[in-house]
Enzyme design. Structure first.
Site, PDB file in Angstrom:
ATOM      1  CE  LYS A  62      -3.780   2.119   2.650  1.00  0.00           C
ATOM      2  NZ  LYS A  62      -4.678   1.955   3.824  1.00  0.00           N
ATOM      3  CB  SER A 131      -7.702   3.889   2.891  1.00  0.00           C
ATOM      4  OG  SER A 131      -6.971   3.194   3.897  1.00  0.00           O
ATOM      5  CB  SER A 155      -8.434   1.064   5.702  1.00  0.00           C
ATOM      6  OG  SER A 155      -9.066   2.316   5.799  1.00  0.00           O
TER       7      SER A 155
END
Length: 412
Positions: A62, A131, A155
Site C-alpha cells: 500500500k 483505504s 481499511s
C-alpha cells in the site's frame, strides 16, 4: 485468485520455480491492471529472491508504506515523487522472508476518504472499498498472492469483504507501523490480504517468524459468540444474510454458536472512536493541513475542518472509555473462543464517490484485537460479502484458526 499456500507447495515440490511464480504475477498485472487500476506502479523486471519461506511470492505494498525501491506518494499530490531512503520494517520483514516486492498499490489520499480510481474486480461499476483499495483489488483480480494494507477504521476488513478476499488486521502492533504514514497512532494497524485465510496466515507467520500463526491441518470446533452490533445500525439484507449464513454453517460443522450482548461501555467505545481518530489526525497531519491546506485532498480537508474543535479533555475522556471497553471485551471473550460479526453493511456501493461505510469495523480497530475477514456469499451483481472473526488481543493464532474453520464450513 492466486493461493500463497498453493504456490509454496508447488515451489517446494519443484513443480514451479520461484522465477516462474513471479512471472505469473507480472503476466497477470500486465493483462489486468489497465482495467482495474490496482497499482500505482510496479516493477516489470522483478525477480524472485534466492531463499526464504516467501520466495516466489509477489507482494504489493500500500502506497502509504515506505519503500526504498519505489516512491511513496500516499495517494496525494503533496507527496508526488516522494522517494524514501529506506524500507519500512514491514517491507524489510517481507524481503527477509524471501518475498519479492512487486509494486505499490493504490490508497485513498493519506488512507482517508478521497477515493482512488481503482475498480472492483467483480463488478467494475462498484468500489473495491478503501483505504487499501489497490491491495484488495490486486489480490481479488488474481494479480498477486499477498498484499499489505493498513486499517485505522475499516481499511483492511471492509475492502476485503467488498473484493471477496481473506484479510487479517492483526493485534495492534504485532506488525510495526514505523515507516507508515501516520493518521492515528492509537489505531493504525498494518494488515495482509490473501486468497484465503490459510494464505494470510502463512504470510503473517513468515513476516513475524511466529510459526504458531500457521493454521493447523486439524481444526477444533470453536465456541463462537455472534455480535450484531445493533449500536452501529442495521445492516443491508446482504450483510445480515452473510452473518446468518456463516453462523449457521459453523454450527452445522460442529461449532457452538450463540448470540452475545456486549456491555454498554463497548457500545460507547464505538461511539467515541472518531474522537480518538480525528484528534490524533490533526497532529499527525498538522504539516499537510496547515502548510499545504489548498493542496489537501478535498474530502479529508473537509473532515479536518469539521473536527478541528476537538479538545484534549474530550480526547482524554475517549481514551478512558477505550481502556474500560478493552477490559470489558476481555471479559466477554473469556466466555467464547471468538466473536463473529459483520465486515460491512453489505456489498460494495456502486460508483467511486465513496469507499463504503466502516461502521462495523471501527470498534474492533479501537479495541486492538485481531480481525479476520472470511468471504461468505455473493450478492446481486456478483459482489462478495464477508464476515469478521475476532479473538482476544494477542490471540491472532486463535482468530486465524477459527476463521479457517468458518471458511471450511462455508465450503461444505
Amino acid at each position: 485468485m492466486i493461493s500463497l499456500a498453493d504456490l509454496q507447495a508447488r515451489i517446494e515440490q519443484g513443480a514451479l520455480s520461484p522465477e516462474a511464480a513471479i512471472g505469473q504475477s507480472l503476466q497477470a498485472i500486465g493483462a489486468q491492471d489497465r482495467a482495474i487500476g490496482a497499482f500505482v506502479r510496479h516493477d516489470a523486471s522483478a525477480r524472485a529472491q534466492a531463499a526464504g519461506p516467501l520466495r516466489g511470492i509477489a507482494v504489493g505494498i500500500k502506497d502509504i508504506i515506505d519503500t526504498a525501491d519505489f516512491p511513496t506518494e500516499m495517494g496525494a499530490a503533496i507527496y508526488r515523487g516522494h522517494q524514501p531512503r529506506a524500507d519500512a520494517p514491514v517491507v524489510m520483514a517481507l524481503k527477509q522472508a524471501g518475498a519479492t516486492i512487486i509494486g505499490k498499490t493504490t490508497t485513498t489520499a493519506f488512507a482517508a476518504n478521497d477515493p482512488t480510481a481503482t475498480l472492483n474486480p467483480h463488478n467494475h461499476a462498484h468500489t473495491p472499498g478503501g483505504s487499501s483499495s489497490g491491495s484488495a483489488a490486486a489480490v481479488a483480480a488474481g494479480m498477486i498472492p499477498l498484499a499489505l494494507g493498513t486499517q485505522t477504521g475499516g481499511s483492511v476488513i471492509r475492502p476485503a469483504s467488498f473484493c471477496g478476499v481473506a484479510a487479517i488486521k492483526p493485534s495492534y502492533r504485532l506488525l510495526p507501523t514505523v515507516g507508515v504514514k501516520c493518521f492515528s497512532w492509537t489505531l493504525d494497524t498494518v494488515g495482509l490480504f490473501g486468497a484465503g485465510v490459510r494464505d494470510v496466515a502463512l504470510g503473517l507467520a513468515a513476516m513475524t517468524r511466529r510459526s504458531d500463526l500457521v493454521v493447523p491441518s486439524q481444526l477444533a470446533a470453536p465456541r463462537i459468540g455472534v455480535v450484531t452490533q445493533a449500536f452501529a445500525g442495521a445492516p443491508e439484507p446482504s450483510g445480515a444474510e452473510a452473518l446468518q449464513r456463516a453462523a449457521r454453517a459453523a454450527e452445522q460443522a460442529g461449532a457452538t454458536v450463540r448470540e452475545i450482548a456486549v456491555p454498554d461501555v463497548i457500545a460507547e467505545a464505538w461511539r467515541i472512536h472518531p474522537d480518538v481518530q480525528e484528534f490524533e489526525a490533526h497532529q499527525s497531519l498538522a504539516w499537510e493541513y496547515r502548510q499545504n491546506y489548498d493542496a489537501m485532498p478535498p474530502l479529508l480537508r473537509g473532515r479536518l475542518d469539521e473536527s478541528k474543535g476537538g479538545t484534549p479533555a474530550e480526547y482524554d475522556a475517549a481514551i478512558d472509555v477505550t481502556l474500560r471497553a478493552r477490559q470489558a471485551l476481555a471479559t466477554v471473550l473469556a466466555e467464547v473462543d471468538v466473536l463473529l460479526t459483520l465486515s460491512a453493511p453489505g456489498a460494495a456501493p456502486k460508483g467511486l464517490t465513496s469507499t463504503g461505510d466502516p461502521r462495523y469495523n471501527r470498534l474492533w480497530t479501537l479495541m486492538g484485537v485481531p480481525c479476520v475477514n472470511v468471504p461468505t456469499l455473493t450478492a446481486e451483481g456478483g459482489l462478495p460479502v464477508g464476515v469478521t472473526v475476532i479473538a482476544g488481543f494477542g490471540d491472532d493464532a486463535k482468530a486465524l484458526a477459527a476463521a479457517s474453520f468458518v471458511e471450511d464450513a462455508l465450503r461444505e
